[in-house]
Design an enzyme around this catalytic site. Sequence first.
Site, short mmCIF file in Angstrom:
data_model
loop_
_atom_site.label_atom_id
_atom_site.label_comp_id
_atom_site.label_asym_id
_atom_site.label_seq_id
_atom_site.Cartn_x
_atom_site.Cartn_y
_atom_site.Cartn_z
N ALA A 137 0.87 -1.20 0.07
CA ALA A 137 0.01 0.16 -0.13
C ALA A 137 1.11 1.25 -0.10
O ALA A 137 1.96 1.18 0.46
CB ALA A 137 -1.00 -0.04 1.00
N ALA A 139 0.34 5.52 0.43
CA ALA A 139 -0.18 6.61 0.69
C ALA A 139 0.66 7.99 0.33
O ALA A 139 1.93 7.90 0.03
CB ALA A 139 -0.93 6.72 1.92
N SER A 140 0.21 9.10 0.62
CA SER A 140 0.71 10.44 0.17
C SER A 140 1.96 10.59 1.56
O SER A 140 2.85 11.00 1.27
CB SER A 140 0.03 11.60 0.61
OG SER A 140 -0.84 11.61 1.99
N ALA A 142 3.05 7.84 3.87
CA ALA A 142 3.74 6.72 4.14
C ALA A 142 3.52 5.64 3.11
O ALA A 142 2.51 5.76 2.38
CB ALA A 142 3.51 6.22 5.46
N GLN A 143 4.31 4.52 3.07
CA GLN A 143 3.88 3.35 2.35
C GLN A 143 4.27 2.02 3.19
O GLN A 143 4.89 2.15 4.14
CB GLN A 143 4.73 3.17 1.15
CG GLN A 143 6.20 3.12 1.04
CD GLN A 143 6.89 3.28 -0.17
OE1 GLN A 143 6.73 4.27 -0.87
NE2 GLN A 143 7.79 2.24 -0.45
N VAL A 144 3.77 0.96 3.03
CA VAL A 144 3.39 -0.12 3.80
C VAL A 144 4.23 -1.47 3.09
O VAL A 144 3.72 -1.80 1.88
CB VAL A 144 1.99 -0.40 4.29
CG1 VAL A 144 1.94 -1.75 5.20
CG2 VAL A 144 1.60 0.74 4.97
N LYS A 158 5.35 0.01 8.27
CA LYS A 158 4.90 1.45 7.87
C LYS A 158 5.97 2.49 7.70
O LYS A 158 6.59 2.64 8.98
CB LYS A 158 3.68 1.86 8.45
CG LYS A 158 3.07 3.30 7.78
CD LYS A 158 1.54 3.36 8.70
CE LYS A 158 0.96 4.54 7.96
NZ LYS A 158 -0.20 4.85 9.07
N ASP A 293 -10.82 7.02 11.41
CA ASP A 293 -10.81 6.83 10.19
C ASP A 293 -11.29 5.24 9.93
O ASP A 293 -10.48 4.54 9.07
CB ASP A 293 -9.52 7.23 9.42
CG ASP A 293 -9.63 7.08 7.92
OD1 ASP A 293 -10.64 7.53 7.36
OD2 ASP A 293 -8.43 6.86 7.29
#
Length: 560
Positions: A137, A139-140, A142-144, A158, A293
Site C-alpha cells: 500500500a 499513501a501520501s 507513508a507506504q507499507v 509502515k 478513520d
Amino acid sequence: MYRILNINRNVRSIRRYRQIITVMGGYGLGQLLEYLNLGHVVALSRRMLRRPNKAAHLSAPERLRLALEELGPTFIKLGQLLSTRADIIPPAFVQELTRLQDEIPCIDFEEIKVHIEHELGVPLESRFLHVEPVAIAGASIAQVHRATLITGEDVVVKVRRPGVTEAVETDIDILMGVALLLERHMARSDIYDPVGVVREFSYTIRREMDLSREGHAIERIRDNFKGGPDLHFPQVYWEATAKGVLTTEYVDGIKVSDICAIEKAGLDRREIARRGATAFLKMVLEHGFFHGDPHPGNVLILPNNVICLLDYGMVGRLDPAVKRYLTDVLGAVIDRDVEGLAYIVAEAGDAGENVNMHALKKGLAEFIDSYFEIPLKEIVVGRMLLEFIDLVSTHRIKVHPDLTMLVKVLVVVEGMGRKLDPDFDMVGHLRPFLEKEYRQQHSPGRLLHEIEQGLEGYLTLARNLPRELKEILNKINRNKFRIDLEHRGLDRFSRELDRSANRVCLSLIIAALLIGSSIAMQTNRGPMLWGLPVFAFFGYSCAGVVGIWWMIAILRSGRL
C-alpha cells in the site's frame, strides 16, 4: 501576497507558492480568491490564475478535489480534514472531499531501506529476516511493506516517505500565511476561524507523521477495552519502531465490505454489526478517544466475529464538556425535546452575541419535526447530526472540530452497520449509553465534584482579586492604564482610501509631467533630440508610459 512570500525566505517556498497558484488557476479556482475577498492580494498573480481551465466541465467541488490531489500530501490531508468540517464548508464540498484519493506511486525500495536504517539506527538485517521490496500500500505520507522479524513474526512495516516532513512544513507555512490573510480580509472570519483550522491541521498532520504516536494510539485504545474478546488490536513491535517507522502485527482477515466472503466463512453479520456499534460508542461516550478513520478498508473481520481495526494515524478526542454536549444533544433529539435542545445549544458557550435565538429555536423546532414521524429505529443518527451541525453553523454558532470529525465517523460506522444488517438500529444501540451517561452526570458524586470545582474557582478569584485591582490602580496612578479598541470592518475602507489617494497622487504627477513638458517644448532651449527639447521629450515619454501602465492596471482590476 508579500506577507505570504515573507513567511519562509527561501527558493523552495517561493516556487511552491507559485505552483499552488498555478494549479488552482489551472482548475479554474481563481474566482475562489475573489469569493474570499482576496482578489486584491493576488493581483500580481492574475496572469497565472487565468490559465486555461483543464476541468471546465466539472463542478467546483470536483475541481477543488482534483487540485488538492495534484498539490500532494499536505493538501490531500487538508482536504480530508475539511471533509470533517461540515460546520464551515458547504455540504457539496464535504461530500466531494471525502473522495480524496490518498494513493500515489511507491518509492523505490533501496531508498526506503536507507530510510528505515536511518530511523532505527541499525542495519535492516538486525531487525528483519526479510522485507518485501514491493509495497502492499502507498499513501501520501507513508507506504507499507510486509516483512518478517528476526524472531519469526509476520509483520507490516509502515515507513514515512523521505522528504515528506520538509515538504509538509513548507506547505504549513504557506497555509498559515493564507489563513492570516483570510482572517484579516474575509467576511465572518470569526466564525470560520481560518487560523484555528490551520493550527488544528498542522497539529494533526505533524502527529500523523510521527508514526510512533500511532503505535501509542493502538495501545491506548486496546487498554481502554481491557482485552475484550470482541475486538483484536495489532501488536506493536517497539524494537522495530521509530518516529518514521511503525512495525505492527500482520493481520489476515476479511474486509467488512466483502459481504459474500463473510457469509461464506459462516460469520454472523448481525453480530458483527452489533459488536462494531458497541465498540465505537464505547470509544466515544465512555473512553473519549476514538478511531478517526474507520472506513471499510481499515476494518477486518476475523474468525468468531472478531473485529480488527487498522490504521490509527487519525484519532479523535472528546473532552468531558464536549462529550456531555453530544449526549445532551442526542438525548434531546431522540426524546424530541425542542425546548431542551434550544437550551443546550444556547448554553453551550459557542453562541455569539449576534445569534438570533428566536430564529434558532424555530430552526431547531423544524429540525425536530422533520424526524417526528420517523420511527426511531429508522433514524440515521449520523445524517441527523450532520443536519444539526449545518443548522447551528447557519446561525453562526461554532462547533467543536472533534465533534464534526465524530459525526463523519458515525456516518461511516452506521453505513457499515446497515450494510451488514438491514435491520440495524443505531438509536437502539445508542440509548443505553445515553442513559448511563445521564445517570453518571446526575450522580451525587459527579454533582459534588462539580460543586467543589465551582467553589475552588471562586476561591481562586477571591485570592487574585485584590492583587489584580491593586495592579490596575497602580497603572492608573502612573498614567499607564490603557484601553485598546479594535475597529472591525475598517481595514478594507482604509485600504481603498489609500488606493484612491495613490491614484490621485499619480494623476497629479502625470499632469505635472505633461504641463512641465509643454512649457519646456515652448522654450526651445537646452539639449535637443530630433529637433525637440530633451527634457520635454523625456517628460512626455515618462507621462505616457506611466499613464498606459496605470490604465492597464485599472482595466485588469475590473474597477474602471
